[in-house]
Design a protein around this motif. Sequence first.
Motif, PDB file in Angstrom:
ATOM      1  N   ALA A  18       0.746  -1.182   0.008  1.00  0.00           N
ATOM      2  CA  ALA A  18      -0.276   0.134  -0.068  1.00  0.00           C
ATOM      3  C   ALA A  18       0.927   1.381   0.068  1.00  0.00           C
ATOM      4  O   ALA A  18       0.320   2.288  -0.042  1.00  0.00           O
ATOM      5  CB  ALA A  18      -0.858   0.182   1.354  1.00  0.00           C
ATOM      6  N   GLN A  19       2.088   1.148   0.101  1.00  0.00           N
ATOM      7  CA  GLN A  19       2.961   2.279   0.115  1.00  0.00           C
ATOM      8  C   GLN A  19       3.229   2.923  -1.428  1.00  0.00           C
ATOM      9  O   GLN A  19       3.395   2.383  -2.262  1.00  0.00           O
ATOM     10  CB  GLN A  19       4.531   1.940   0.630  1.00  0.00           C
ATOM     11  N   SER A  20       3.364   4.204  -1.253  1.00  0.00           N
ATOM     12  CA  SER A  20       3.756   5.043  -2.522  1.00  0.00           C
ATOM     13  C   SER A  20       5.034   5.328  -2.473  1.00  0.00           C
ATOM     14  O   SER A  20       5.417   5.434  -3.949  1.00  0.00           O
ATOM     15  CB  SER A  20       2.665   6.275  -2.478  1.00  0.00           C
ATOM     16  N   ARG A  21       5.762   5.153  -1.540  1.00  0.00           N
ATOM     17  CA  ARG A  21       7.361   5.546  -1.703  1.00  0.00           C
ATOM     18  C   ARG A  21       8.072   4.254  -1.853  1.00  0.00           C
ATOM     19  O   ARG A  21       8.067   3.150  -0.935  1.00  0.00           O
ATOM     20  CB  ARG A  21       7.929   6.138  -0.510  1.00  0.00           C
ATOM     21  N   LEU A  25       8.261   0.762   0.763  1.00  0.00           N
ATOM     22  CA  LEU A  25       7.711  -0.470   0.341  1.00  0.00           C
ATOM     23  C   LEU A  25       8.665  -1.627   0.373  1.00  0.00           C
ATOM     24  O   LEU A  25       8.300  -2.524   1.108  1.00  0.00           O
ATOM     25  CB  LEU A  25       7.174  -0.282  -1.316  1.00  0.00           C
ATOM     26  N   SER A  72      14.217  12.018  -6.109  1.00  0.00           N
ATOM     27  CA  SER A  72      13.148  11.179  -6.774  1.00  0.00           C
ATOM     28  C   SER A  72      13.300  11.054  -8.367  1.00  0.00           C
ATOM     29  O   SER A  72      13.138  12.223  -8.821  1.00  0.00           O
ATOM     30  CB  SER A  72      11.864  11.405  -6.150  1.00  0.00           C
ATOM     31  N   SER A  74      11.617   9.733 -10.284  1.00  0.00           N
ATOM     32  CA  SER A  74      10.237   9.646 -10.716  1.00  0.00           C
ATOM     33  C   SER A  74       9.418  11.036 -10.701  1.00  0.00           C
ATOM     34  O   SER A  74       8.423  11.262 -11.828  1.00  0.00           O
ATOM     35  CB  SER A  74       9.336   8.619 -10.159  1.00  0.00           C
ATOM     36  N   HIS A  75       9.999  11.845  -9.999  1.00  0.00           N
ATOM     37  CA  HIS A  75       9.370  13.404  -9.796  1.00  0.00           C
ATOM     38  C   HIS A  75      10.519  14.266  -9.937  1.00  0.00           C
ATOM     39  O   HIS A  75      10.859  14.946  -8.868  1.00  0.00           O
ATOM     40  CB  HIS A  75       8.631  13.491  -8.514  1.00  0.00           C
TER      41      HIS A  75
END
Length: 94
Positions: A18-21, A25, A72, A74-75
């Motif tokens: 359920a983790q977004s990082r 995770l 990050s 991804s961002h």
Amino acid sequence: MVETIGWIGSALILVSLAQSRPRRLHLLNLGACIVLIAYNALIGAVPGIGLNAGLILVNLWRLRTLPPAGLSSSHPAPEVSNEDPHQSEVHQAR
């Protein structure tokens, strides 16, 4: 008591997914794998031990290939050009 260990490991798997990082995770999933190896050893489930041992290797590899904490890929931060007409409007409004 043995079943409780299995439930804890299973809950950690769910929480990890359920983790977004990614770092969080993989760390939670790593912990879940360790708990589940203990559980599988207690009940004599050799395939479960093998699966979780393999997942530990995958999680360690993924943690090693992630960018350093705080960065990050991804961002990425957007590049700002001085030639951007919208940017000059923002500066003029101040």
